[in-house]
Write a protein that holds these residues in place. Structure first.
Motif, PDB file in Angstrom:
ATOM      1  N   THR A 256      -0.620  11.511  10.025  1.00 44.34           N
ATOM      2  CA  THR A 256      -1.639  10.785  10.792  1.00 44.34           C
ATOM      3  C   THR A 256      -1.889   9.382  10.266  1.00 44.34           C
ATOM      4  O   THR A 256      -2.728   8.677  10.815  1.00 44.34           O
ATOM      5  N   GLN A 257      -1.192   8.990   9.190  1.00 48.86           N
ATOM      6  CA  GLN A 257      -1.444   7.685   8.590  1.00 48.86           C
ATOM      7  C   GLN A 257      -0.146   6.915   8.424  1.00 48.86           C
ATOM      8  O   GLN A 257       0.916   7.483   8.199  1.00 48.86           O
ATOM      9  N   SER A 258      -0.255   5.619   8.519  1.00 45.48           N
ATOM     10  CA  SER A 258       0.870   4.725   8.312  1.00 45.48           C
ATOM     11  C   SER A 258       0.624   3.917   7.034  1.00 45.48           C
ATOM     12  O   SER A 258      -0.524   3.787   6.590  1.00 45.48           O
ATOM     13  N   VAL A 259       1.694   3.416   6.439  1.00 45.13           N
ATOM     14  CA  VAL A 259       1.574   2.629   5.207  1.00 45.13           C
ATOM     15  C   VAL A 259       1.375   1.158   5.558  1.00 45.13           C
ATOM     16  O   VAL A 259       2.085   0.603   6.400  1.00 45.13           O
ATOM     17  N   GLN A 260       0.403   0.541   4.912  1.00 44.89           N
ATOM     18  CA  GLN A 260       0.162  -0.892   5.080  1.00 44.89           C
ATOM     19  C   GLN A 260       0.484  -1.603   3.767  1.00 44.89           C
ATOM     20  O   GLN A 260      -0.063  -1.250   2.719  1.00 44.89           O
ATOM     21  N   PHE A 261       1.412  -2.577   3.818  1.00 43.42           N
ATOM     22  CA  PHE A 261       1.803  -3.328   2.634  1.00 43.42           C
ATOM     23  C   PHE A 261       1.273  -4.761   2.728  1.00 43.42           C
ATOM     24  O   PHE A 261       1.194  -5.329   3.813  1.00 43.42           O
ATOM     25  N   ILE A 262       0.950  -5.323   1.544  1.00 44.46           N
ATOM     26  CA  ILE A 262       0.631  -6.750   1.449  1.00 44.46           C
ATOM     27  C   ILE A 262       1.707  -7.381   0.574  1.00 44.46           C
ATOM     28  O   ILE A 262       1.945  -6.939  -0.556  1.00 44.46           O
ATOM     29  N   VAL A 263       2.395  -8.373   1.104  1.00 44.51           N
ATOM     30  CA  VAL A 263       3.516  -9.012   0.415  1.00 44.51           C
ATOM     31  C   VAL A 263       3.161 -10.470   0.148  1.00 44.51           C
ATOM     32  O   VAL A 263       2.677 -11.181   1.041  1.00 44.51           O
ATOM     33  N   ASN A 264       3.408 -10.930  -1.106  1.00 47.76           N
ATOM     34  CA  ASN A 264       3.081 -12.320  -1.423  1.00 47.76           C
ATOM     35  C   ASN A 264       4.247 -13.241  -1.057  1.00 47.76           C
ATOM     36  O   ASN A 264       5.273 -12.799  -0.533  1.00 47.76           O
ATOM     37  N   ALA A 265       4.104 -14.528  -1.386  1.00 46.81           N
ATOM     38  CA  ALA A 265       5.118 -15.506  -0.992  1.00 46.81           C
ATOM     39  C   ALA A 265       6.444 -15.293  -1.704  1.00 46.81           C
ATOM     40  O   ALA A 265       7.484 -15.785  -1.255  1.00 46.81           O
TER      41      ALA A 265
END
Length: 326
Positions: free
Chosen positions: A112-121
């Motif tokens: 029921t959940q998806s993965v959320q990523f934060i990627v830097n420069a």
């Protein structure tokens, strides 16, 4: 001048040099050696070098301390500097460690959940988290016409609008619910039908019923004549109900004034019998005679029980029976 004591080993062979200063096979003596005081006794490490050698030595030392001048070979681990940033090391070590950019570690994603990523420069993931997917129905593409509306508001009407091969209208039916009144249907496979309580409506004659809807009998007022002569005042009411090929009837002929009429009472039937049939009746107003009736095609004939005429003033002739219709 220096005096050096020398102990000589035995001279085995005397050279053929006539000037050789040895006078016997073995000798020990103190010898005086001149010029030895001019010898430089400075250690090798402290001896001076030439200007060119000193410059060459300085260049080697400088190159050894400057990594930019390296063109080959292996840098000793002890000479490795400390690195910082995305990759870190310790001074004098060659092992490297990736710098921590995301402290949230673990397993991500589920049914029921998806993965959320934060990627830097630099392309490094600096954060990861589970996000529950709750898209608005209206933003989902690829659905059939009316499906999104039904999912947002799941009513029977919206379900019908989403279907492409539905029949009829009304509410959706589930087991245990009331079927209501379908426009049509075939009950070939119905079982357990309670005829005493569960059937309403009219069962057709073809299905073993009467076809009767409970309506009143039909009343006809045919014109009455006689075999001969003419009635002065007479009337007739013919009550009947048709059920399939059967016609139930009763009839009352009221003779107020007979006039010149004589013989059989005659009138035309409102139905068509399959053949000539017969029955009985009674005069109910005056003499009470038994009557008989017979149809000849579509014409009804009424006479006294002995086939004589029943026509007279003030008589009411009632008959009843069943006719088989064509």
């Amino acid at each position: 001048m220096a005096v050096v004591g020398v102990t000589h080993a035995k001279v085995v062979t005397i050279p053929d040099d006539p000037n050789y200063p040895v006078g016997s096979d073995e000798w020990n003596a103190n010898h005086v050696i001149t010029g030895l005081e001019n010898v430089d006794n400075t250690s090798d490490a402290n001896k001076p070098v030439s200007t060119a050698q000193a410059a060459a030595d300085a260049a080697v030392a400088a190159n050894a301390a400057n990594a930019t001048n390296l063109t080959g070979g292996t840098v000793p681990a002890a000479r490795m500097p400390a690195l910082t940033g995305d990759v870190t090391t310790s001074v004098g070590a060659v092992a490297t460690t990736l710098a921590t950019v995301n402290s949230n570690v673990g397993t991500f994603g589920s049914a029921t959940q998806s993965v959320q990523f934060i990627v830097n420069a630099k392309g490094l993931m600096t954060a990861a988290a589970n996000v529950t997917i709750t898209p608005a129905i209206g933003s989902v593409t690829g659905l059939g016409s009316g499906v999104a509306t039904f999912l947002a508001t799941p009513s029977s009407a919206n379900l019908r609008a989403a279907l492409t091969d539905e029949v009829g209208t009304g509410a959706a039916y589930f087991v245990g619910g009331a079927l209501g009144t379908p426009a049509s249907g075939t009950a070939t496979n119905f079982t357990g039908l309670p005829l005493s309580t569960g059937v309403t409506g009219t069962l057709p004659v073809a299905n073993g019923g009467t076809g009767d809807t409970g309506t009143a009998w039909t009343v006809a007022t045919p014109t009455v004549t006689a075999t001969s002569g003419t009635f002065t005042t007479v009337s007739c009411t013919f009550h009947y109900k048709v059920i399939g090929k059967s016609c139930l009837f009763w009839c009352s002929v009221v003779i107020t004034t007979a006039g010149t009429a004589n013989g059989d009472i005659l009138f035309t039937l409102p139905v068509t019998p399959v053949a000539n049939q017969a029955g009985g009746g009674k005069e109910v107003a005056a003499v009470g005679f038994q009557l008989n009736w017979q149809n000849v095609s579509t014409v009804m004939h009424i006479a006294k029980y002995d086939n004589s005429s029943i026509i007279a003033d003030g008589r009411t002739c009632n008959i009843s029976g069943t006719l088989e219709l064509a």
